[in-house]
Design an enzyme around this catalytic site. Structure first.
Site, PDB file in Angstrom:
ATOM      1  CB  SER A 137      33.495  20.806  39.838  1.00 23.63           C
ATOM      2  OG  SER A 137      33.104  20.791  41.237  1.00 23.63           O
TER       3      SER A 137
ATOM      4  CD  GLU B 180      29.734  13.080  41.394  1.00 22.30           C
ATOM      5  OE1 GLU B 180      30.512  13.700  42.167  1.00 22.30           O
ATOM      6  OE2 GLU B 180      29.311  12.428  41.775  1.00 22.30           O
TER       7      GLU B 180
ATOM      8  CB  THR C 246      30.755   8.455  39.724  1.00 18.98           C
ATOM      9  OG1 THR C 246      30.044   7.667  38.577  1.00 18.98           O
ATOM     10  CG2 THR C 246      30.218   9.657  39.953  1.00 18.98           C
TER      11      THR C 246
ATOM     12  NE  ARG D 224      35.118   3.611  54.396  1.00 18.29           N
ATOM     13  CZ  ARG D 224      35.642   2.992  55.479  1.00 18.29           C
ATOM     14  NH1 ARG D 224      35.367   1.484  55.363  1.00 18.29           N
ATOM     15  NH2 ARG D 224      35.949   3.597  56.379  1.00 18.29           N
ATOM     16  N   GLY D 225      34.423   4.004  48.771  1.00 14.49           N
ATOM     17  CA  GLY D 225      33.448   3.367  47.708  1.00 14.49           C
ATOM     18  C   GLY D 225      32.288   2.759  48.399  1.00 14.49           C
ATOM     19  CG  ASP D 226      28.112   4.076  47.314  1.00 15.15           C
ATOM     20  OD1 ASP D 226      28.577   4.683  48.132  1.00 15.15           O
ATOM     21  OD2 ASP D 226      28.046   4.252  45.952  1.00 15.15           O
TER      22      ASP D 226
ATOM     23  CG  ASP E  77      31.468  11.176  59.095  1.00 16.44           C
ATOM     24  OD1 ASP E  77      32.065  10.551  58.416  1.00 16.44           O
ATOM     25  OD2 ASP E  77      30.590  12.178  58.556  1.00 16.44           O
TER      26      ASP E  77
ATOM     27  CG  PHE F 197      19.390   9.048  44.760  1.00 16.36           C
ATOM     28  CD1 PHE F 197      19.515   7.848  44.207  1.00 16.36           C
ATOM     29  CD2 PHE F 197      19.544  10.361  44.328  1.00 16.36           C
ATOM     30  CE1 PHE F 197      19.346   7.827  42.551  1.00 16.36           C
ATOM     31  CE2 PHE F 197      19.312  10.305  42.851  1.00 16.36           C
ATOM     32  CZ  PHE F 197      19.299   9.329  42.009  1.00 16.36           C
TER      33      PHE F 197
ATOM     34  CG  HIS G 128      31.257  18.593  42.970  1.00 17.41           C
ATOM     35  ND1 HIS G 128      32.191  18.342  41.990  1.00 17.41           N
ATOM     36  CD2 HIS G 128      30.306  17.145  43.001  1.00 17.41           C
ATOM     37  CE1 HIS G 128      32.150  17.081  41.527  1.00 17.41           C
ATOM     38  NE2 HIS G 128      31.186  16.246  42.021  1.00 17.41           N
TER      39      HIS G 128
HETATM   40  P1  FAD Z   1      35.716   7.304  54.438  1.00 17.75           P
HETATM   41  O1  FAD Z   1      36.292   8.555  54.568  1.00 17.75           O
HETATM   42  O2  FAD Z   1      36.637   6.167  54.891  1.00 17.75           O
HETATM   43  O3  FAD Z   1      34.593   7.322  55.340  1.00 17.75           O
HETATM   44  C1  FAD Z   1      33.530   8.470  55.643  1.00 17.75           C
HETATM   45  C2  FAD Z   1      32.782   7.982  56.884  1.00 17.75           C
HETATM   46  O4  FAD Z   1      31.991   6.767  56.722  1.00 17.75           O
HETATM   47  C3  FAD Z   1      33.694   7.711  57.869  1.00 17.75           C
HETATM   48  O5  FAD Z   1      33.207   8.220  59.305  1.00 17.75           O
HETATM   49  C4  FAD Z   1      33.928   6.083  58.005  1.00 17.75           C
HETATM   50  O6  FAD Z   1      34.125   5.761  59.357  1.00 17.75           O
HETATM   51  C5  FAD Z   1      32.501   5.808  57.602  1.00 17.75           C
HETATM   52  N1  FAD Z   1      32.354   4.481  56.974  1.00 17.75           N
HETATM   53  C6  FAD Z   1      32.261   4.322  55.638  1.00 17.75           C
HETATM   54  N2  FAD Z   1      32.263   3.172  55.317  1.00 17.75           N
HETATM   55  C7  FAD Z   1      32.376   2.383  56.629  1.00 17.75           C
HETATM   56  C8  FAD Z   1      32.113   1.135  56.741  1.00 17.75           C
HETATM   57  N3  FAD Z   1      32.098   0.116  55.911  1.00 17.75           N
HETATM   58  N4  FAD Z   1      32.433   0.907  58.057  1.00 17.75           N
HETATM   59  C9  FAD Z   1      32.451   1.817  59.112  1.00 17.75           C
HETATM   60  N5  FAD Z   1      32.558   3.038  58.758  1.00 17.75           N
HETATM   61  C10 FAD Z   1      32.498   3.374  57.437  1.00 17.75           C
HETATM   62  N6  FAD Z   1      30.964   5.937  45.691  1.00 17.75           N
HETATM   63  C11 FAD Z   1      31.504   5.160  44.865  1.00 17.75           C
HETATM   64  O7  FAD Z   1      31.406   4.113  44.855  1.00 17.75           O
HETATM   65  N7  FAD Z   1      32.003   5.745  43.406  1.00 17.75           N
HETATM   66  C12 FAD Z   1      32.003   7.019  43.567  1.00 17.75           C
HETATM   67  O8  FAD Z   1      32.564   7.452  42.509  1.00 17.75           O
HETATM   68  C13 FAD Z   1      31.802   7.857  44.462  1.00 17.75           C
HETATM   69  N8  FAD Z   1      31.831   9.275  44.363  1.00 17.75           N
HETATM   70  C14 FAD Z   1      31.326  10.027  45.603  1.00 17.75           C
HETATM   71  C15 FAD Z   1      31.725  11.311  45.388  1.00 17.75           C
HETATM   72  C16 FAD Z   1      31.204  12.249  46.426  1.00 17.75           C
HETATM   73  C17 FAD Z   1      31.526  13.734  46.328  1.00 17.75           C
HETATM   74  C18 FAD Z   1      30.829  11.606  47.669  1.00 17.75           C
HETATM   75  C19 FAD Z   1      30.326  12.643  48.816  1.00 17.75           C
HETATM   76  C20 FAD Z   1      30.557  10.493  47.868  1.00 17.75           C
HETATM   77  C21 FAD Z   1      30.859   9.512  46.628  1.00 17.75           C
HETATM   78  N9  FAD Z   1      30.837   8.143  46.662  1.00 17.75           N
HETATM   79  C22 FAD Z   1      31.186   7.205  45.530  1.00 17.75           C
HETATM   80  C23 FAD Z   1      30.192   7.419  47.992  1.00 17.75           C
HETATM   81  C24 FAD Z   1      31.219   7.072  48.885  1.00 17.75           C
HETATM   82  O9  FAD Z   1      32.141   5.888  48.468  1.00 17.75           O
HETATM   83  C25 FAD Z   1      30.624   6.341  50.051  1.00 17.75           C
HETATM   84  O10 FAD Z   1      29.754   7.399  50.759  1.00 17.75           O
HETATM   85  C26 FAD Z   1      31.441   5.553  51.084  1.00 17.75           C
HETATM   86  O11 FAD Z   1      30.495   4.835  51.893  1.00 17.75           O
HETATM   87  C27 FAD Z   1      32.321   6.423  51.944  1.00 17.75           C
HETATM   88  O12 FAD Z   1      33.453   6.858  51.082  1.00 17.75           O
HETATM   89  P2  FAD Z   1      34.642   7.959  52.029  1.00 17.75           P
HETATM   90  O13 FAD Z   1      35.469   7.934  50.917  1.00 17.75           O
HETATM   91  O14 FAD Z   1      33.842   9.127  52.353  1.00 17.75           O
HETATM   92  O15 FAD Z   1      35.086   7.142  52.994  1.00 17.75           O
END
Ligand code: FAD
Length: 290
Positions: free
Chosen positions: A10, A12, A43, A102-104, A152, A210, A260
């Protein structure tokens, strides 16, 4: 283990920010779709207009490409209603795959962010849309904001238990790091696929930038290897290609049969990595959404 020929790929992409970038994106899509990948993903930007461009780009890709498109969707810093409206927009356009995130982090979450308390809850709402395929993010080196590796992994488990089909990892460069993570995940009861995210190194300095933010470790030897390749684009390209292929081959020997690739909207390296791993170029297809 699948044979080399049956590895799934896949790819991205990120939404283009200019006409020139748009042309580069569509060129990349046109070339990579001939490898018949499992899906493309687009993304979703963290703020404002980038999100609109993400939505437009994912929907255009879905309409114009024969390859299934997974729309990334983030749930931080937006209300539940806003996020759900975007999910419905994707669904209404025919998109059935999502990468739920969750998002950055943004510096300050606003009141509007009184939205989804977790990605797991977003997944529940996405599943309520209909028959959807959901991927989530995983972190072989532990998310930099996670309390510890165990919490995590628990966060990953919650997302998969909520109904996501697979995890796609943050990129990493050390196969053992991924394999240890996969072992820990299996021991914790996770049995869904964990697909490694592979980042080809087009520019080591940029990747360093990054990696500091996302907590990925660049092996110490890479600096010397790239220094040896000097400023010769061909030598640097060859080196980056060999490193990515070696990483994937090692993982494939350990039973990994899906990758991916983070394309950064550039085709050549991802195409060459995939071909080296046994993919083959097929005749162009008609679009799936036509
Ligand atoms: P979660 O599953 O909620 O968190 C993952 C881990 O991080 C958990 O342990 C959680 O406790 C911890 N954590 C994260 N944020 C916090 C916080 N604020 N406070 C406390 N703990 C926290 N980002 C984008 O904006 N757009 C995208 O399109 C995008 N695509 C991605 C694709 C992939 C394959 C990956 C690996 C990452 C991507 N990201 C993207 C980045 C991602 O949004 C961030 O890493 C974000 O911080 C965590 O998202 P998650 O969905 O893993 O969150």
């Amino acid at each position: 283990m699948k044979t080399k020929q049956s590895i799934d790929f896949s790819y991205e992409f990120f939404p283009p920010r200019s006409e020139q970038m748009q042309r580069r994106l569509w060129r990349a899509v046109g070339q990579l779709e001939r490898l018949r990948p499992a899906f493309f993903s687009m993304t979703y930007g963290a703020l404002g207009s980038a999100q609109e461009v993400s939505v437009e780009s994912a929907i255009s890709m879905h309409h114009d490409s024969p390859v299934a498109v997974a729309a990334h969707l983030t749930c931080s810093n937006a209300s539940r209603r806003q996020v759900h409206a975007v999910a419905r927009q994707f669904y209404a356009a025919g998109i059935r795959r999502f990468v739920a995130l969750r998002g950055d982090s943004v510096e300050q979450e606003t009141a509007a962010s009184a939205g989804y308390p977790s990605v797991a809850e977003l997944i529940v709402d996405l599943r309520a849309l209909g028959d959807v395929d959901i991927s989530v993010a995983a972190y072989p080196e532990t998310h930099p904001l996670a309390r510890n590796a165990m919490t995590d992994l628990q966060a990953l488990r919650d997302k998969l238990d909520a109904g996501a089909q697979r995890a796609i990892t943050q990129y990493f460069f050390d196969a053992d790091c991924f394999l240890r993570f996969r072992d820990r995940a299996r021991c914790s009861g996770i049995d869904k696929p964990i697909v490694p995210g592979i980042l080809p190194i087009h520019d080591l300095d940029k990747v360093r930038g990054f990696s500091e933010r996302c907590g990925a470790t660049i092996p110490g030897r890479y600096a010397a290897l790239f220094a040896k390749a000097g400023n010769q684009p061909e030598a640097r390209y060859r080196l980056a290609l060999d490193l990515a292929v070696d990483l994937c081959e090692r993982l494939n020997r350990e039973g990994v049969d899906s990758f991916h690739l983070y394309t950064l909207n550039q085709t050549d390296m991802c195409l060459d990595i995939s071909l080296a791993l046994g993919a083959s170029l097929q005749a162009p297809q008609l679009t799936s959404a036509a």
